[in-house]
Design an enzyme around this catalytic site. Sequence first.
Site, PDB file in Angstrom:
ATOM      1  N   GLN A 226      -4.032  -5.483   9.977  1.00 14.47           N
ATOM      2  CA  GLN A 226      -2.768  -5.726   9.281  1.00 14.47           C
ATOM      3  C   GLN A 226      -1.955  -6.792   9.995  1.00 14.47           C
ATOM      4  O   GLN A 226      -1.381  -7.680   9.360  1.00 14.47           O
ATOM      5  CB  GLN A 226      -1.962  -4.427   9.191  1.00 14.47           C
ATOM      6  CG  GLN A 226      -2.500  -3.441   8.169  1.00 14.47           C
ATOM      7  CD  GLN A 226      -1.585  -2.240   7.988  1.00 14.47           C
ATOM      8  OE1 GLN A 226      -0.807  -1.893   8.880  1.00 14.47           O
ATOM      9  NE2 GLN A 226      -1.678  -1.590   6.845  1.00 14.47           N
TER      10      GLN A 226
ATOM     11  N   CYS B 219      -5.542  11.907  -5.377  1.00 21.71           N
ATOM     12  CA  CYS B 219      -4.123  11.732  -5.059  1.00 21.71           C
ATOM     13  C   CYS B 219      -3.301  11.532  -6.332  1.00 21.71           C
ATOM     14  O   CYS B 219      -2.195  12.071  -6.457  1.00 21.71           O
ATOM     15  CB  CYS B 219      -3.937  10.553  -4.112  1.00 21.71           C
ATOM     16  SG  CYS B 219      -4.523  10.876  -2.421  1.00 21.71           S
TER      17      CYS B 219
ATOM     18  N   TYR C 134       0.854  -1.191   0.000  1.00 20.29           N
ATOM     19  CA  TYR C 134       0.000   0.000   0.000  1.00 20.29           C
ATOM     20  C   TYR C 134       0.892   1.243   0.000  1.00 20.29           C
ATOM     21  O   TYR C 134       0.782   2.126   0.844  1.00 20.29           O
ATOM     22  CB  TYR C 134      -0.910  -0.031   1.220  1.00 20.29           C
ATOM     23  CG  TYR C 134      -2.103   0.902   1.155  1.00 20.29           C
ATOM     24  CD1 TYR C 134      -2.634   1.324  -0.056  1.00 20.29           C
ATOM     25  CD2 TYR C 134      -2.719   1.340   2.319  1.00 20.29           C
ATOM     26  CE1 TYR C 134      -3.729   2.159  -0.107  1.00 20.29           C
ATOM     27  CE2 TYR C 134      -3.821   2.174   2.285  1.00 20.29           C
ATOM     28  CZ  TYR C 134      -4.314   2.585   1.066  1.00 20.29           C
ATOM     29  OH  TYR C 134      -5.409   3.426   1.021  1.00 20.29           O
TER      30      TYR C 134
ATOM     31  N   SER D 211      -2.132  -1.394  13.277  1.00 16.21           N
ATOM     32  CA  SER D 211      -3.402  -1.902  12.769  1.00 16.21           C
ATOM     33  C   SER D 211      -3.565  -3.372  13.125  1.00 16.21           C
ATOM     34  O   SER D 211      -2.764  -4.219  12.722  1.00 16.21           O
ATOM     35  CB  SER D 211      -3.472  -1.738  11.247  1.00 16.21           C
ATOM     36  OG  SER D 211      -4.518  -2.527  10.698  1.00 16.21           O
TER      37      SER D 211
ATOM     38  N   THR E 183       3.233  -2.657  13.563  1.00 10.47           N
ATOM     39  CA  THR E 183       2.106  -1.971  12.956  1.00 10.47           C
ATOM     40  C   THR E 183       1.164  -1.499  14.054  1.00 10.47           C
ATOM     41  O   THR E 183       1.183  -2.026  15.165  1.00 10.47           O
ATOM     42  CB  THR E 183       1.349  -2.894  11.979  1.00 10.47           C
ATOM     43  OG1 THR E 183       0.185  -2.207  11.467  1.00 10.47           O
ATOM     44  CG2 THR E 183       0.877  -4.169  12.665  1.00 10.47           C
TER      45      THR E 183
ATOM     46  N   ILE F 123       9.403  -0.684  10.338  1.00 12.91           N
ATOM     47  CA  ILE F 123       8.511   0.201  11.105  1.00 12.91           C
ATOM     48  C   ILE F 123       7.313   0.565  10.244  1.00 12.91           C
ATOM     49  O   ILE F 123       7.442   1.276   9.249  1.00 12.91           O
ATOM     50  CB  ILE F 123       9.254   1.487  11.544  1.00 12.91           C
ATOM     51  CG1 ILE F 123      10.484   1.149  12.386  1.00 12.91           C
ATOM     52  CG2 ILE F 123       8.314   2.399  12.326  1.00 12.91           C
ATOM     53  CD1 ILE F 123      11.311   2.359  12.777  1.00 12.91           C
ATOM     54  N   GLY F 124       6.150   0.073  10.626  1.00 10.45           N
ATOM     55  CA  GLY F 124       4.949   0.270   9.814  1.00 10.45           C
ATOM     56  C   GLY F 124       4.905  -0.780   8.731  1.00 10.45           C
ATOM     57  O   GLY F 124       4.897  -0.473   7.536  1.00 10.45           O
ATOM     58  N   CYS F 125       4.865  -2.050   9.129  1.00 10.06           N
ATOM     59  CA  CYS F 125       5.088  -3.172   8.208  1.00 10.06           C
ATOM     60  C   CYS F 125       3.894  -3.520   7.342  1.00 10.06           C
ATOM     61  O   CYS F 125       3.978  -4.417   6.494  1.00 10.06           O
ATOM     62  CB  CYS F 125       5.517  -4.407   8.997  1.00 10.06           C
ATOM     63  SG  CYS F 125       4.253  -5.011  10.147  1.00 10.06           S
TER      64      CYS F 125
END
Length: 380
Positions: free
Chosen positions: A200, A352, A135, A197, A195, A172-174
């Site tokens: 996730q 975006c 993502y 989440s 994470t 970090i933030g996998c």
Amino acid sequence: MNYKVIMPDVQNPWYKISRDLLQKAGVEINGDRPYDIQVKNNKFYKRVLQQGSLGLGESYMDGWWDCERLDEFITRLICADLESALSGNFKELIRVASARIINLQSKKRAWIVGKEHYDLGNDLFSLMLDPWMQYSCGYWKDATDLYTAQQNKLKLICEKLQLEKGMTLLDIGCGWGGLAAYAAERYGVKVTGITISAEQQKLAQQRCSSLDVSIILQDYRDLEEQYDRIVSVGMFEHVGPKNYSTYFEVVNKNLKSDGIFLLHTIGSNKTDNNVDPWINKYIFPNGCLPSVTQIASASEPWFVIEDLHNFGPDYDKTLMAWYERFQLAWPKLENSYNERFKRMFTYYLNACAGAFRARNIQLWQLVLTKGLPGGIRVPR
């Protein structure tokens, strides 16, 4: 929401101002080009002029207007700098001011984006994203499809990190564990992914169950272990300016002296605390895009920037590929998500893409070290 296009009230002053502004961007109201807008509610003009970006996005979600090529429409608005004409919105000024005072990304508030966006549903993201469930921006050099672009990105990251068998890697933030799985499988490294989440974490643990990978539900500020390499992809956008120094201090503390850190983040051309209010409300709560100045200043006490690689135009292609997959997947999703959600996600992906196409925002990969003698060679 199936409103019909209506004739505008040409005597309405809100319509006249809107028409003149849009003409500066080469856009016509109820025109016949793909980037012209079709207005279905005459309240649209006043709402957008009073509320700016938030009113534009919400009125689209409400079905007040349509556009065949939303991405091209947004690109034209940004290139014409129409935002400046609407910059006096009082509520927006208060919101920006509060971002300077309040830590919107405190440890307590940091979990909000996980619950409100990343926990939307693994069904949605598994259908919209590639098999690695990346993502974040793909790397489209030598790629013609999303899967190849995302695999290229994973390979590029691992090569820049100079991974070797037996190394430890912190992600970090996998996300859903795609990078962790790729690095563990292809390079034989031991990976710890964190994470915020729960959804996730659940899917990432399943994906990596047979690999030397641990997926932990944890805030980055609670990290207390040293690693050979650290990577962070698409997470720094949620850190916030008041926490940039803390973020790099944490990375420094957890990175071995001869380690390498790769930061992959969307970035802003300008240094400010401004965030698109629609994106902030509906997509990424409490997010903020960093500038090169902010990254350099916050990382300076601990790191040397060995390389900065900008491939922002590739995010335009990535977002449009996601949108195509989202459209194809909608018949499988419509029983779980309503029509307003569909319009929200359609607007998000196209808006975006338009912003990246206008070069209003960028995508950077930075390679940082603690200052190895002679620096390092960074693959591209």
